[in-house]
Design an enzyme around this catalytic site. Structure first.
Site, PDB file in Angstrom:
ATOM      1  N   GLU A 115       0.820  -1.209   0.000  1.00 14.78           N
ATOM      2  CA  GLU A 115       0.000   0.000   0.000  1.00 14.78           C
ATOM      3  C   GLU A 115       0.858   1.265   0.000  1.00 14.78           C
ATOM      4  OE1 GLU A 115      -2.561  -3.319   1.398  1.00 14.78           O
ATOM      5  OE2 GLU A 115      -0.524  -2.631   1.877  1.00 14.78           O
ATOM      6  N   HIS A 157     -11.109  -6.100   9.246  1.00 12.54           N
ATOM      7  CA  HIS A 157     -11.724  -5.910   7.931  1.00 12.54           C
ATOM      8  C   HIS A 157     -13.144  -5.341   8.025  1.00 12.54           C
ATOM      9  CE1 HIS A 157      -8.634  -9.001   7.255  1.00 12.54           C
ATOM     10  NE2 HIS A 157      -8.623  -8.648   5.984  1.00 12.54           N
TER      11      HIS A 157
END
Length: 340
Positions: free
Chosen positions: A65, A134
């Site tokens: 990322e 998540h």
């Protein structure tokens, strides 16, 4: 005369169409992230783009990322308009330096000489048992940080219009889409995740809340899934003679104070509901705005409902307990109406 058939799109298709239209209109727009190519994005937000535009403009990246958000920042600084996808908002920890010390601050620290016209889109929300890493929304985490716009659309129409606005904006935009509102086949199907979406390009402002239900007795402010739950609760409240006005916040930063304050001046009561954590969150911010600006218009203390300050549980019964729902909104608004 025959009525034109409505064109129904799910949230993910509305997003993908918005990006495709902007890629067709502007060759400086490109997309990058993990699984956004052949897979079409884990939540379908880039579905069909690689077939239309090829791997030069739809870049599947390694699992780093920091690297691909940094690449997007560099490309934006050089005049391109990248759309990067951070797969889950929960993953922000590994790339926060790029998001906050670079994406959000470079335009300011350069005295406005370096613009970063980029979109960082990311999936938020729980409700399908994907556990603590998540399932967060984290609206307030990013809304708290100056230097970038933070939006959270609640409908396919707004997903398309706000994505087009975000890509065209010369500021960095964090675009949060809720997994449950993407209309994906492998998740629970919600009626609100599909609606009529015009085929042509259109824009929706990035700084305006929307009154989605008119009412006179109490203002309910929500965002994304909580907006839809609030509307359901409001329909039940109407059977009890309570007319709730429901506001879909849509924009976390900047927050649309005017729409909230106008509503509370009319209803004299405020209820705020959020899927983010309660402490230091959006519910506190909206309540503080009302308390500072229209305190003497209130006929009862504001109430707020949000996730308790615990990691989102994996267990379905525990997750259901943590995330606000229609029943709790209904019950707590009823209780608010009894207060003076």
């Amino acid at each position: 005369m025959e009525t034109a058939k409505k064109r129904i799109l799910t949230g993910n298709k509305a997003m993908a169409e918005a990006i495709a239209l902007e890629m067709e209109r502007d060759p400086s727009v490109f997309v990058l992230g993990e699984d956004i190519g052949n897979y079409g994005g884990i939540f379908g937000s880039t579905q069909g783009l690689i077939e239309k535009f090829g791997a030069q403009r739809v870049l599947d990246t390694p699992i780093s990322e920091t690297a691909f958000i940094g690449a997007a920042i560099g490309a934006a600084a050089e005049g391109m308009r990248p759309v990067a996808e951070l797969m889950f908002v929960d993953f922000f920890g590994v790339c926060m330096d790029q998001i906050y010390n670079h994406m959000a601050k470079i335009p300011y620290m350069s005295g406005g000489n370096v613009q970063l016209p980029m979109v960082l889109m990311t999936a938020v929300g729980g409700g399908y048992n994907d556990a603590a890493q998540h399932s967060q929304t984290l609206y307030a985490t990013f809304g708290h940080m100056p230097g970038m716009k933070v939006v959270a659309p609640s409908t396919p129409y707004d997903l398309k219009g706000m994505m087009i606005s975000a890509i065209r904006d010369d500021n960095p935009v964090l675009f949060m889409f809720h997994k449950s509102l993407q209309g994906l086949g492998w998740m629970e199907q919600l009626d609100v995740s599909a609606e009529h979406v015009p085929e042509e390009a259109y824009t929706v402002p990035l700084d305006k809340a929307k009154v989605v239900r008119q009412g006179k007795d109490v203002t309910i402010v929500g965002v994304q899934m909580m907006t839809h739950y609030a509307v359901e609760a409001a329909e039940r409240l109407a059977k009890d003679g309570i007319e709730a006005e429901v506001i879909d916040l849509r924009s976390i930063a900047p927050i649309d104070k005017e729409t909230i304050l106008q509503s509370v001046k009319k209803t004299h009561r405020l209820f705020v509901v959020d899927e983010d954590y309660k402490s230091y969150g959006m519910t506190a911010e909206v309540t503080a705005i009302v308390a500072e600006e229209v305190f003497y218009d209130l006929e009862a203390p504001p109430r707020r409902l949000a996730n308790p300050d615990v990691p989102i549980p994996y267990s379905r019964p525990l997750e259901d307990f943590v995330i606000p729902n229609v029943d709790r909104i209904y019950e707590q608004v009823k209780a608010l109406m009894d207060e003076e």
